[in-house]
Write a protein that holds these residues in place. Structure first.
Motif, PDB file in Angstrom:
ATOM      1  N   ARG A   1      12.999   5.411  -4.393  1.00 54.28           N
ATOM      2  CA  ARG A   1      13.348   6.161  -5.385  1.00 54.28           C
ATOM      3  C   ARG A   1      13.160   5.570  -6.609  1.00 54.28           C
ATOM      4  N   GLU A   2      13.346   4.231  -6.999  1.00 53.87           N
ATOM      5  CA  GLU A   2      13.068   3.562  -8.095  1.00 53.87           C
ATOM      6  C   GLU A   2      11.682   3.735  -8.595  1.00 53.87           C
ATOM      7  N   LYS A   3      10.630   3.668  -7.413  1.00 55.53           N
ATOM      8  CA  LYS A   3       9.186   3.914  -7.657  1.00 55.53           C
ATOM      9  C   LYS A   3       8.970   5.192  -8.154  1.00 55.53           C
ATOM     10  N   ALA A   4       9.666   6.142  -7.562  1.00 60.71           N
ATOM     11  CA  ALA A   4       9.390   7.642  -8.006  1.00 60.71           C
ATOM     12  C   ALA A   4       9.888   7.721  -9.420  1.00 60.71           C
ATOM     13  N   GLY A   5      11.084   7.124  -9.886  1.00 62.86           N
ATOM     14  CA  GLY A   5      11.340   7.039 -11.188  1.00 62.86           C
ATOM     15  C   GLY A   5      10.413   6.548 -12.312  1.00 62.86           C
TER      16      GLY A   5
ATOM     17  N   ASP B   1       3.937  14.409  -4.295  1.00 68.35           N
ATOM     18  CA  ASP B   1       4.269  15.518  -5.028  1.00 68.35           C
ATOM     19  C   ASP B   1       5.794  15.611  -4.973  1.00 68.35           C
ATOM     20  N   VAL B   2       6.610  15.042  -4.154  1.00 74.60           N
ATOM     21  CA  VAL B   2       8.146  15.029  -4.302  1.00 74.60           C
ATOM     22  C   VAL B   2       8.455  14.081  -3.183  1.00 74.60           C
ATOM     23  N   ILE B   3       9.899  13.528  -3.681  1.00 73.82           N
ATOM     24  CA  ILE B   3      10.609  12.509  -2.821  1.00 73.82           C
ATOM     25  C   ILE B   3      11.767  13.366  -2.387  1.00 73.82           C
ATOM     26  N   VAL B   4      11.826  13.404  -1.010  1.00 76.44           N
ATOM     27  CA  VAL B   4      13.016  13.908  -0.366  1.00 76.44           C
ATOM     28  C   VAL B   4      13.898  12.874   0.021  1.00 76.44           C
ATOM     29  N   THR B   5      15.222  12.966  -0.568  1.00 72.22           N
ATOM     30  CA  THR B   5      16.231  11.824  -0.260  1.00 72.22           C
ATOM     31  C   THR B   5      17.355  12.272   0.505  1.00 72.22           C
ATOM     32  N   ASN B   6      18.149  11.339   0.867  1.00 77.12           N
ATOM     33  CA  ASN B   6      19.673  11.532   1.691  1.00 77.12           C
ATOM     34  C   ASN B   6      20.743  12.100   0.902  1.00 77.12           C
ATOM     35  N   PRO B   7      21.280  11.346  -0.297  1.00 80.28           N
ATOM     36  CA  PRO B   7      20.336  11.005  -1.393  1.00 80.28           C
ATOM     37  C   PRO B   7      20.184   9.626  -1.348  1.00 80.28           C
ATOM     38  N   SER B   8      21.159   8.683  -0.618  1.00 84.74           N
ATOM     39  CA  SER B   8      21.136   7.197  -0.859  1.00 84.74           C
ATOM     40  C   SER B   8      20.591   6.559   0.357  1.00 84.74           C
ATOM     41  N   HIS B   9      20.631   7.032   1.450  1.00 78.55           N
ATOM     42  CA  HIS B   9      20.156   6.068   2.732  1.00 78.55           C
ATOM     43  C   HIS B   9      18.951   6.356   3.166  1.00 78.55           C
ATOM     44  N   PHE B  10      18.242   7.493   2.747  1.00 75.38           N
ATOM     45  CA  PHE B  10      16.916   7.812   3.457  1.00 75.38           C
ATOM     46  C   PHE B  10      16.178   8.413   2.293  1.00 75.38           C
ATOM     47  N   ALA B  11      14.691   8.201   2.174  1.00 74.58           N
ATOM     48  CA  ALA B  11      13.800   8.466   1.418  1.00 74.58           C
ATOM     49  C   ALA B  11      12.568   8.911   1.919  1.00 74.58           C
TER      50      ALA B  11
ATOM     51  N   LYS C   1       8.065   6.370   3.702  1.00 71.89           N
ATOM     52  CA  LYS C   1       9.322   6.591   4.067  1.00 71.89           C
ATOM     53  C   LYS C   1      10.233   5.169   4.301  1.00 71.89           C
ATOM     54  N   GLY C   2      11.571   5.490   4.037  1.00 74.56           N
ATOM     55  CA  GLY C   2      12.267   4.097   4.217  1.00 74.56           C
ATOM     56  C   GLY C   2      13.887   4.353   4.306  1.00 74.56           C
ATOM     57  N   ALA C   3      14.582   3.604   4.674  1.00 72.31           N
ATOM     58  CA  ALA C   3      15.983   3.561   4.819  1.00 72.31           C
ATOM     59  C   ALA C   3      16.716   2.711   3.834  1.00 72.31           C
ATOM     60  N   ASP C   4      17.701   2.744   3.360  1.00 73.99           N
ATOM     61  CA  ASP C   4      18.747   1.960   2.640  1.00 73.99           C
ATOM     62  C   ASP C   4      17.918   1.219   1.639  1.00 73.99           C
ATOM     63  N   ILE C   5      17.631  -0.275   1.762  1.00 74.68           N
ATOM     64  CA  ILE C   5      17.025  -0.550   0.573  1.00 74.68           C
ATOM     65  C   ILE C   5      15.790  -0.323   0.200  1.00 74.68           C
ATOM     66  N   LEU C   6      15.179   0.002   1.040  1.00 78.04           N
ATOM     67  CA  LEU C   6      13.528   0.409   1.174  1.00 78.04           C
ATOM     68  C   LEU C   6      13.755   1.940   0.603  1.00 78.04           C
TER      69      LEU C   6
ATOM     70  N   GLN D   1       0.860  -1.006  -0.169  1.00 80.11           N
ATOM     71  CA  GLN D   1       0.059  -0.061  -0.043  1.00 80.11           C
ATOM     72  C   GLN D   1       0.877   1.338  -0.029  1.00 80.11           C
ATOM     73  N   MET D   2       1.966   1.221   0.805  1.00 81.99           N
ATOM     74  CA  MET D   2       2.833   2.370   0.900  1.00 81.99           C
ATOM     75  C   MET D   2       3.499   2.733  -0.269  1.00 81.99           C
ATOM     76  N   MET D   3       3.927   1.473  -1.106  1.00 75.96           N
ATOM     77  CA  MET D   3       4.650   1.820  -2.330  1.00 75.96           C
ATOM     78  C   MET D   3       3.629   2.181  -3.366  1.00 75.96           C
ATOM     79  N   ALA D   4       2.571   1.853  -3.131  1.00 71.12           N
ATOM     80  CA  ALA D   4       1.380   2.155  -4.359  1.00 71.12           C
ATOM     81  C   ALA D   4       0.958   3.568  -4.113  1.00 71.12           C
ATOM     82  N   SER D   5       1.063   4.091  -2.756  1.00 70.80           N
ATOM     83  CA  SER D   5       0.883   5.658  -2.745  1.00 70.80           C
ATOM     84  C   SER D   5       1.708   6.534  -3.160  1.00 70.80           C
ATOM     85  N   ILE D   6       2.991   6.032  -3.586  1.00 75.58           N
ATOM     86  CA  ILE D   6       4.101   7.063  -4.223  1.00 75.58           C
ATOM     87  C   ILE D   6       3.920   7.786  -5.407  1.00 75.58           C
ATOM     88  N   ALA D   7       2.819   6.832  -6.141  1.00 74.57           N
ATOM     89  CA  ALA D   7       2.482   7.604  -7.201  1.00 74.57           C
ATOM     90  C   ALA D   7       1.615   9.027  -7.204  1.00 74.57           C
ATOM     91  N   ASP D   8       1.056   9.235  -5.818  1.00 66.73           N
ATOM     92  CA  ASP D   8       0.236  10.204  -5.432  1.00 66.73           C
ATOM     93  C   ASP D   8       1.043  11.395  -4.977  1.00 66.73           C
TER      94      ASP D   8
END
Length: 386
Positions: free
Chosen positions: A303-307, A265-275, A293-298, A256-263
């Motif tokens: 970020r991949e889902k945002a792309g 407006d912006v993804i704030v990143t760490n750039p690699s460790h946090f999103a 929100k997520g850290a490391d692999i998540l 559900q969380m990953m599906a909500s990324i499409a809605d």
């Protein structure tokens, strides 16, 4: 020997579930001696209050029952119509005793061990049909105690009755020489005193029997530690099953969380460790909401889902960590981060508009309050902008 060992292992007090199960099976705390003593006291009270009136009424009733006229000879069916009337009148006369007996029986049962109905108690049990188990019950401690109580009751009641008859034998002997009303009153007085004295002996036994029944009933329902553990597992669920349920719930929440990324407006990143994925409704009174929100692999997955969904990504290490460590999913960002997040969202909205004519927009330097500066482990650090 195995049963004795199992019984010695049952050292824990019964749980509420065990007590409820016992009631469902028809097992209630009962003291027969206490119930009989209370009932006899009630009978004595009723005889004392209504005995004289009831005695005179019964004399009148008996006199009517033994009076016949010539109509009975001519028409025997007259008796068939008279008997139901006499029966109803006699029931009405003894109804106070019946009603008080029933009420006090229910009250006594409720006070001592509670009342209830169990269908399971009507079905036969295989253990009761086992002759070896039956012999064990016959020669067990409980049977010895019950036999001792029976002998004690028999001896005490016999002594009371003999003493009463010895003391009042002259009054009893001369009752038939007294007028009817006087004989009834005197006989009821003797009966009441006899019932009360017998009841006093039963109260002595009940004072011993009731604590014994309480301890015996409680010991019967005691549980071993293993039974308590098994009951806890049964009620709360086995650990492996609960772990699978939690794993499934996490998987559903993740999807559900990953599906909500499409809605977002912006993804704030760490750039690699946090999103952190943020959403804001222009013109709304609500602050921006964290959709994911997520850290490391998540964080990489976000970020991949945002792309894939073409959601803009804004790199701001301190802001990403501040939101990650202070805000839960589907919650508004805290007040100290309003200005920083507003600058980021305003930049993203302007960026979307300017992209249409190819104009470039300068990325803002977001300032984070010192109370919201965290390192990668979630500890507050000294710093400024990000």
């Amino acid at each position: 020997m195995a049963e004795e060992t199992d019984q010695t292992d049952k050292t824990e007090e019964p749980t509420a579930k065990r007590l409820e199960k016992a009631r469902e099976e028809g097992q209630f705390l009962r003291s027969q001696d206490t119930s009989i003593a209370v009932l006899l006291i009630s009978v004595a009270i009723v005889l004392y209050l209504f005995g004289g009136t009831a005695g005179e009424a019964f004399i009148e009733l008996f006199s009517q029952a033994f009076k016949f006229d010539r109509s009975v000879i001519k028409n025997p069916f007259v008796i068939a119509g008279t008997l139901p009337k006499l029966f109803i009148q006699s029931i009405l006369f003894i109804s106070p005793i019946l009603v008080m007996t029933v009420v006090l029986s229910i009250v006594t049962a409720y006070v001592t061990g509670g009342i209830g109905f169990s269908a399971k108690a009507f079905f036969p049990k295989a253990s009761k049909l086992n002759p070896i188990t039956g012999l064990g019950r016959m020669f067990g401690i409980k049977s010895v105690v019950e036999l001792s109580k029976s002998f004690a009751k028999l001896i005490l009641i016999a002594l009371v009755i003999i003493s009463l008859l010895y003391t009042l034998y002259e009054r009893v002997f001369f009752l038939n020489m007294l007028p009817i009303k006087v004989a009834i009153a005197s006989g009821l007085e003797i009966l009441i005193w006899g019932v009360l004295l017998v009841t006093m002996t039963l109260l002595i036994i009940a004072a011993i029997d009731l604590p014994y029944q309480i301890v015996s009933f409680n010991n019967k329902l005691k549980m071993s530690r293993q039974e308590i553990k098994d009951e806890y597992k049964e009620s709360e669920g086995r650990p492996e099953v609960k772990a699978k349920i939690r794993e499934r719930q996490r998987a559903v929440a993740m999807n559900q969380m990953m599906a909500s990324i499409a809605d977002a407006d912006v993804i704030v990143t760490n750039p690699s460790h946090f999103a952190v994925a943020l959403a804001y409704e222009p013109g709304s009174s609500q602050a921006p909401i964290v959709l994911a929100k997520g850290a490391d692999i998540l964080a990489a997955s976000i970020r991949e889902k945002a792309g894939e969904t073409q959601v803009p990504i804004f790199e701001s290490p301190y802001l990403a960590r501040a939101i990650y460590f202070t805000t839960e999913i589907k919650r508004e960002i805290p007040v100290p981060l309003y200005r920083a997040v507003a600058e980021v969202i305003a930049y993203i909205f302007q960026l979307n508009e300017l992209r249409k004519d190819g104009t470039k927009l300068r990325k803002p330097k977001v300032k984070i309050p010192s109370s919201m500066l965290f390192d990668s482990t979630g500890k507050l650090v000294e710093g400024g902008t990000s």
